[in-house]
Write an enzyme that holds these catalytic residues in place. Structure first.
Site, PDB file in Angstrom:
ATOM      1  N   LYS A 534       0.856  -1.190   0.000  1.00 23.21           N
ATOM      2  CA  LYS A 534       0.000   0.000   0.000  1.00 23.21           C
ATOM      3  C   LYS A 534       0.892   1.240   0.000  1.00 23.21           C
ATOM      4  CE  LYS A 534      -4.092   0.362   2.284  1.00 23.21           C
ATOM      5  NZ  LYS A 534      -5.051   0.940   1.379  1.00 23.21           N
ATOM      6  N   ASP A 630     -13.449   3.626   8.548  1.00 25.42           N
ATOM      7  CA  ASP A 630     -13.747   3.462   7.129  1.00 25.42           C
ATOM      8  C   ASP A 630     -14.063   2.008   6.826  1.00 25.42           C
ATOM      9  OD1 ASP A 630     -14.227   4.218   4.549  1.00 25.42           O
ATOM     10  OD2 ASP A 630     -12.128   4.165   3.932  1.00 25.42           O
TER      11      ASP A 630
END
Ligand SMILES: *[C@@H]1O[C@H](CO)[C@@H](O)[C@H](O)[C@H]1NC(C)=O
Ligand SMILES: *[C@@H]1O[C@H](CO)[C@@H](O)[C@H](O)[C@H]1NC(C)=O
Ligand SMILES: *[C@@H]1O[C@H](CO)[C@@H](O)[C@H](O)[C@H]1NC(C)=O
Ligand SMILES: *[C@@H]1O[C@H](CO)[C@@H](O)[C@H](O)[C@H]1NC(C)=O
Ligand SMILES: *[C@@H]1O[C@H](CO)[C@@H](O)[C@H](O)[C@H]1NC(C)=O
Ligand SMILES: *[C@@H]1O[C@H](CO)[C@@H](O)[C@H](O)[C@H]1NC(C)=O
Ligand SMILES: *[C@@H]1O[C@H](CO)[C@@H](O)[C@H](O)[C@H]1NC(C)=O
Length: 824
Positions: A534, A630
């Site tokens: 990531k 999230d």
């Protein structure tokens, strides 16, 4: 009716082809062979042989409902000894013994005859009672035997659940081992005649739940037992018998009380509209129904968190354990009794009366007299009325520590508890104050000295609490132990060139997607290990050290339902390296026309409970309280067995600052999943994740996205749609049409119910993740959900405008309080 819970696997399968004689009796000359049945005169019940599983050789003799579509066995003769062939025969002997025999006359089961009669017959009455009697004598007093005296796991209207002290009969419920094995299981529901009588749900010999004593109107711990349109009820307590009994008001509206194989007492009513049995009441209904949860002088209140506290003027026996939510040591008086100097009594109201097994009572003594008797005996701890009707009457005295007290509220009872006279306001106020201050000082010292200890203990307990999580449990304690050490667990630092090599220089082909905090690539290390890389977008607000610390914290969060962080890279740019998940993410499956077929209900339920456990760990069990902020289907990755792992947790900390219950300027989140208070005020707590979890549950069940959901009949979103269906008992319509749930309907509907509780408008109305885990695993009754958040027909500014849905917005620089993170 609270909710529509359906049972499917619950009912026994009955032989499809049965040749019925039009008779309800078995006589000496006419035995009943396997394959034939008798039917009660009104056609309500049927008696015959059956197998709990199709194609099984095990045969049982039982009674079941004849008239309803979904039949249920209500009584079994030979529950512990199955017959292995279809050669069973039910015979009436000349000695008036009803006997079940198999080939060559081996007796498997038999009734006890108290005397012989001229013409003995067995008759199945329309009440479901199988009786042995003289053909010419219909007087119930003269029955030689009746199945109503030997219930299995069900009582029907008219059964006296309790004791006949004259005949020495104890009628109680005993659970079956499972829905396919009717032999005696671990649970009993039984009347306990000690002290003032009560009923107990026992696991083997351990009390699990106590009804509380009868107070003239109902059991003290069953505030829900009220006059209703389906049945009447009574409790009889005389020197000859002690029992509870209910009767139907309309004999075609069936109701029965069953002790399930998993230890829950349920009242099931037949629902003509749904053509199914629905649960009317469950006991235990919630955690506070757990016998003695808060121990002596503790009081359980399901509306509180934690649920246990000490009664007023009582303090924890062991404050450390108590704060660590281990209530097993109970509470004690903050001022000890001094019987010689004279004690008094303090009134407590709204309670389920404590266990009365060590009590004494007399119905004709009034409360004044009662107080005098209690005061005279130093071991008398409390008193109350036995009967609350009118102004109250009778005298009930307790002679032991008071245990299993619950806050009931308006339907609760008054009890007068013995107190040292100084607690009653007659003692010196100043002395009391000094005493309290001293207590506080001691407490504070204790707290300071033992905080670390408490935390350790709590971690361990909570980890153990989540069943099957033992390995994670030890892990989290291990990290905790390292807490004091200067050297933290080292997180591998990857070199940028290793990452570049692994991902072909962040090649387009290797890109897995665009996550909330930057693009994600698939990589392969030199050894062949696959990784997910990531690349954090540049707008992380933190400095390098801060970032390193944060990443170390995240790396320590290890749980089977969290994606594992393998390391990071901090050369030139910030990169996180995770374990690679071959099956992509949940949204890839549930919202896809073809792939959704891979996720059958058991897998989906496993995913729901897995996410719940992962979140619980983030909120509670890990060293830090991590709010994900999230949570969405894209962030639930699936491993090779399609087990869920939450990703991107902890990143909100890097991007959004501290993790306290707070409001934030830099909000992260995704439309469709964020809670109203966060969307509007930027206010967040763990209840934000609970909201997102609720949305996820409803998406998993329905296979539809909340965002962009539309329905021809209304303009509500998925949450509103689910709630409307729920309210009308039409839950099954919400279920993904590709899902075959016939045998799991109860679980599915319960999941919808829990999902709706999670998406309540007010954060306070949403359960904590620990309650969610408990609710999903259990079968206690749940509160009725109110309207969900955003329950207005599409007029809120943050509802996705269909024309622009899917359009990317990046608002990091503008005045909006939400950074909209679109699905990758
Ligand atoms: C049926 O088989 C089971 C297990 O083989 C045995 O325990 C049981 O006694 C048998 N029942 C009869 C009636 O023989
Ligand atoms: C018959 O009596 C015996 C002994 O009193 C008892 O153990 C047994 O449960 C009784 N059986 C039935 C079917 O009533
Ligand atoms: C019942 O008790 C047994 C041990 O006697 C225990 O293993 C089991 O977990 C208990 N079941 C429940 C539902 O409490
Ligand atoms: C009893 O219930 C049945 C089924 O709901 C209904 O058809 C019947 O009218 C009821 N009888 C009375 C007397 O209320
Ligand atoms: C227990 O927790 C309460 C509330 O957080 C706190 O006030 C009290 O000091 C704690 N006591 C101990 C002994 O840890
Ligand atoms: C209950 O109290 C009444 C009145 O004091 C007395 O007459 C009666 O014998 C008592 N009953 C028992 C069972 O003690
Ligand atoms: C107090 O009550 C208990 C229980 O009824 C009894 O055993 C005991 O003898 C009584 N004590 C006195 C002093 O009356």
């Amino acid at each position: 009716m609270k909710s529509l819970h359906k049972f499917c696997c619950f009912c026994f399968l009955l032989p499809p082809f049965i040749l019925s004689d039009a008779t309800d009796t078995i006589t000496v000359n006419e035995p009943l062979a396997d394959g034939k049945t008798i039917i009660s005169s009104g056609g309500t019940f049927e008696l015959g042989f059956f197998s709990p599983v199709v194609n099984s050789r095990s045969r049982y003799l039982g009674i079941w409902y004849k008239k309803v579509a979904k039949s249920a066995v209500v009584w079994i003769a030979n529950r512990d000894v199955a017959m292995n062939d279809t050669d069973g025969l039910l015979k009436m002997t000349d000695q008036a013994k009803l006997t079940l025999v198999k080939s060559r006359d081996t007796a498997i089961w038999s009734t006890n005859a108290t005397r012989s009669v001229r013409n003995p017959v067995a008759q199945l009455l329309d009440s479901g009672n199988l009786v042995v009697k003289d053909a010419a004598d219909d007087n119930p007093e003269n029955y030689l035997w009746q199945s109503y005296d030997y219930p299995t796991d069900t009582i029907l209207p008219g059964v006296k659940l309790g004791l006949d002290l004259v005949k020495g009969i104890d009628r109680y419920l005993q659970s079956s081992k499972s829905s396919i094995d009717p032999s005696r299981g671990d649970f009993l529901y039984r009347t306990d005649p000690n002290g003032f009588p009560q009923q107990f749900l026992m696991n083997n010999s351990l009390p699990q739940f106590r009804s509380g004593p009868w107070n003239g109107l109902r059991f003290s711990g069953s505030p829900g037992l009220k006059p209703n349109p389906v049945y009447t009820y009574e409790f009889v307590n005389t020197p000859k018998e002690i029992y509870y009994k209910f009767d139907l008001i309309n004999s075609s509206v069936y109701s029965r009380l069953t002790l399930s194989s998993f230890g829950v007492l349920q009242r099931l009513n037949w629902n003509y509209r749904a053509q199914d049995w629905t649960v009317y009441v469950n006991a235990p209904a919630d955690n506070c129904d757990t016998y003695g949860l808060c121990d002596a002088y503790g009081i359980c209140n399901i509306a509180n968190s934690p649920v246990c506290s000490c009664l007023d003027r009582f303090v924890p026996q062991s404050p450390n354990d108590w704060n660590a939510t281990d209530w097993s040591s109970g509470c004690q008086r903050r001022t000890p009794l001094d019987c010689q100097k004279g004690d008094g009594f303090l009134k407590y109201t709204g309670l389920k009366l404590p266990d009365t097994r060590w009590s004494w009572y007399n119905d004709s003594i009034n409360l004044k007299e009662c107080e005098k008797i209690c005061l005279k005996n130093c071991s008398c701890m409390a008193y109350s009325n036995t009967d609350v009707r009118g102004k109250g009457s009778g005298c009930l005295l307790w002679f032991d520590d008071l245990i299993d007290i619950t806050m009931i509220g308006d339907s609760g009872q008054d009890i007068y508890i013995r107190m040292a006279s100084s607690e009653l306001g007659t003692g010196s106020n100043k002395a009391k104050k000094i005493g309290i201050s001293l207590c506080l000082v001691v407490l504070v010292l204790l707290v300071l000295g033992l905080t670390l200890n408490v935390q350790k203990k709590r971690k361990r307990r909570q980890a153990e609490h989540v069943s099957g999580e033992a390995s994670t449990g030890t892990r989290s304690t291990q990290y905790l132990a390292e807490e004091g050490d200067k050297e933290d667990v080292e997180l591998p630092l990857f070199e940028l060139k290793t990452i570049i090599q692994a991902t072909d220089n962040f090649s387009r082909d290797k890109k897995l997607g665009e996550g909330g905090f930057g693009p994600v690539y698939k990589g392969t290390l030199v050894g062949g290990q696959e990784i997910a890389v990531k690349r954090l977008s540049q707008n992380s607000i933190q400095g390098l050290d801060e970032f390193k610390n944060e990443v170390k914290c995240i790396a320590k969060l290890q749980h089977r339902n969290l994606v594992k962080l393998l390391g990071c890279c901090i050369q030139e740019e910030k990169i996180l390296i995770y374990e690679f998940m071959p099956n992509k993410s949940l949204d890839f499956f549930i919202f896809d026309h073809d792939r959704r077929r891979f996720l059958d209900w058991p897998k989906r339920f496993q995913i729901i409970t897995g996410i719940a456990r992962g979140l619980l760990y983030l909120h509670q069990d890990s060293r830090l309280t991590i709010i994900h902020r999230d949570l969405k289907a894209d962030n639930i990755l699936l491993d090779i067995d399609l087990k869920p792992k939450i990703s991107d947790f902890g990143l909100a900390r890097i991007f959004g600052g501290t993790e306290t219950e707070a409001s934030t300027k830099r909000a992260v989140g995704t439309y469709g999943y964020i809670s109203p208070e966060y969307a509007v005020d930027g206010y967040f707590s763990t209840k934000l994740d609970v909201f997102s979890f609720g949305v996820l549950v409803l998406e998993i069940v329905s296979g539809k996205k909340n965002r962009g959901f539309s329905h021809p009949d209304h303009h509500h979103n998925l949450l509103g749609h689910a709630w409307l269906l729920y309210k009308e008992g039409r839950c099954p319509e919400l279920i993904d049409a590709h899902l075959s749930v016939s045998c799991h309907l109860y679980e599915v509907i319960r999941s919808i119910h829990v999902g709706l509780l999670c998406v309540q408008q007010s954060p306070d109305d949403r359960p904590s993740m620990s309650s969610v885990v408990f609710m999903l695993a259990g079968d206690g009754s749940l509160p009725f959900p109110k309207e969900p958040g955003y329950f207005t027909e599409r007029n809120l500014s943050f509802e996705p405008d269909k024309s622009s849905s899917g359009k990317k917005e990046n608002s990091s620089g503008n005045a909006l309080s939400i950074t909209l993170l679109d699905a990758r």
